[in-house]
Motif scaffolding. Structure first.
Motif, short mmCIF file in Angstrom:
data_model
loop_
_atom_site.label_atom_id
_atom_site.label_comp_id
_atom_site.label_asym_id
_atom_site.label_seq_id
_atom_site.Cartn_x
_atom_site.Cartn_y
_atom_site.Cartn_z
N SER A 75 -6.66 2.90 -10.56
CA SER A 75 -5.36 2.78 -11.22
C SER A 75 -5.52 2.24 -12.65
O SER A 75 -4.75 2.60 -13.53
CB SER A 75 -4.40 1.91 -10.40
OG SER A 75 -4.85 0.58 -10.30
N PHE B 194 -8.86 1.69 -5.25
CA PHE B 194 -7.55 2.05 -5.79
C PHE B 194 -7.23 1.21 -7.02
O PHE B 194 -6.67 1.72 -8.00
CB PHE B 194 -6.46 1.86 -4.72
CG PHE B 194 -5.27 2.73 -4.93
CD1 PHE B 194 -5.12 3.90 -4.22
CD2 PHE B 194 -4.28 2.38 -5.83
CE1 PHE B 194 -4.02 4.72 -4.41
CE2 PHE B 194 -3.18 3.18 -6.04
CZ PHE B 194 -3.05 4.36 -5.32
N ARG C 37 2.46 1.61 -3.52
CA ARG C 37 1.54 2.11 -4.56
C ARG C 37 1.31 3.61 -4.42
O ARG C 37 1.15 4.30 -5.42
CB ARG C 37 0.24 1.32 -4.59
CG ARG C 37 -0.72 1.65 -3.51
CD ARG C 37 -2.01 0.88 -3.58
NE ARG C 37 -2.84 1.34 -2.48
CZ ARG C 37 -3.81 0.66 -1.96
NH1 ARG C 37 -4.13 -0.53 -2.45
NH2 ARG C 37 -4.50 1.15 -0.96
N GLN C 38 1.31 4.12 -3.19
CA GLN C 38 1.15 5.56 -2.99
C GLN C 38 2.37 6.32 -3.52
O GLN C 38 2.23 7.35 -4.18
CB GLN C 38 0.95 5.89 -1.50
CG GLN C 38 -0.36 5.41 -0.93
CD GLN C 38 -1.56 6.13 -1.51
OE1 GLN C 38 -1.47 7.05 -2.30
NE2 GLN C 38 -2.74 5.68 -1.13
N ARG D 103 0.84 -1.21 0.00
CA ARG D 103 0.00 0.00 0.00
C ARG D 103 0.87 1.26 0.00
O ARG D 103 0.56 2.24 -0.68
CB ARG D 103 -0.93 0.00 1.21
CG ARG D 103 -2.08 -0.97 1.08
CD ARG D 103 -3.02 -0.87 2.27
NE ARG D 103 -4.00 -1.92 2.20
CZ ARG D 103 -3.90 -3.09 2.86
NH1 ARG D 103 -2.86 -3.33 3.65
NH2 ARG D 103 -4.83 -4.00 2.71
N GLN D 104 1.94 1.22 0.77
CA GLN D 104 2.86 2.36 0.80
C GLN D 104 3.54 2.52 -0.56
O GLN D 104 3.68 3.64 -1.06
CB GLN D 104 3.91 2.19 1.89
CG GLN D 104 3.35 2.26 3.29
CD GLN D 104 4.39 1.89 4.33
OE1 GLN D 104 5.49 1.43 4.02
NE2 GLN D 104 4.04 2.09 5.60
N ARG E 12 2.30 6.15 -7.30
CA ARG E 12 1.25 7.01 -7.84
C ARG E 12 1.70 8.47 -7.85
O ARG E 12 1.44 9.20 -8.80
CB ARG E 12 -0.05 6.84 -7.02
CG ARG E 12 -1.18 7.70 -7.53
CD ARG E 12 -1.61 7.25 -8.93
NE ARG E 12 -2.51 8.24 -9.47
CZ ARG E 12 -2.43 8.74 -10.69
NH1 ARG E 12 -1.50 8.32 -11.53
NH2 ARG E 12 -3.28 9.63 -11.12
N LYS E 13 2.37 8.88 -6.78
CA LYS E 13 2.88 10.25 -6.73
C LYS E 13 3.89 10.49 -7.84
O LYS E 13 3.87 11.52 -8.51
CB LYS E 13 3.51 10.54 -5.37
CG LYS E 13 4.01 11.97 -5.23
CD LYS E 13 4.74 12.18 -3.94
CE LYS E 13 5.28 13.58 -3.80
NZ LYS E 13 6.02 14.08 -4.92
#
Length: 153
Positions: A82, A78, A25-26, A22-23, A29-30
Motif C-alpha cells: 500500500s 499489504f 482495507r480490501q 482487513r475487510q 483498495r478496490k
C-alpha cells in the motif's frame, strides 16, 4: 509528518477490530483501483492513503503473533504494497506533485520503512516474519515494483 486522513477514534477502533480493518482495507483498495482505472488520480491517491492508514492500524493491533503467522505475513505485505501504491499514485498525479503542502506525502515509503523497523523487536521471536520484514525493507529501499516469490512463501 504525513497528514492523517482517518479519525483517531476510528483508527483506535480499527486496532481493536483487526478483522474488520482487513475487510475495510480490501474495500478501500478496490475503490482506489476503480478511481485509478477511471483516471481520477486525486481520488485514487486519497483512497490509497486510506488503505495505507488502515493497513497500518492492522499492524498495530495487539494480538498474539504466534497464533496468526499467516495473517501477520499478509498484513506486512499489504502494508508495504500500500505504501508503494500511495507513492506511485502521487508520482502519477502531477497536481499532487506540484501543490504546496503535499510534498510530505512522498515520505510514505520512508514512514513505512521506519515503522517496519520499529516492529522488528516485536517479531524477533518469529524468524520467518522477521525475515519478511527485512525483505520488505530492502524492497522499499530499492523501489522495486515486483515482490519476489520468496516473500510470498
Amino acid at each position: 509528518m504525513r497528514t492523517q486522513l482517518l479519525c483517531p477514534v476510528y483508527r483506535k477502533w480499527l486496532r481493536l477490530h483487526p478483522d474488520h480493518a482487513r475487510q475495510a482495507r480490501q474495500i478501500l483498495r478496490k475503490q482506489a483501483r476503480d478511481y485509478q482505472r477511471n483516471g481520477d488520480l486525486q481520488k485514487a491517491f486519497t483512497f490509497n492513503q486510506l488503505v495505507w492508514e488502515v493497513a497500518q492500524s492492522v499492524l498495530l493491533a495487539l494480538r498474539p503473533i504466534d497464533q496468526h503467522d499467516s495473517e501477520s505475513q499478509k498484513d506486512l505485505l499489504f502494508f508495504a504494497a500500500s505504501a508503494i501504491a500511495v507513492d506511485r499514485c502521487a508520482r502519477a498525479n502531477s497536481s499532487v506533485n506540484t501543490t504546496p503542502g503535499h510534498s510530505a506525502e512522498h515520505s510514505v515509503i520512508q514512514d513505512t520503512q521506519q515503522q517496519l523497523a520499529a516492529l522488528m523487536p516485536l517479531y524477533a521471536s518469529e524468524p520467518r516474519l522477521l525475515h519478511i520484514i527485512e525483505k520488505l525493507m530492502g524492497w522499499l529501499r530499492s523501489g522495486s515494483p515486483h515482490l519476489t516469490p520468496t516473500l510470498l512463501h
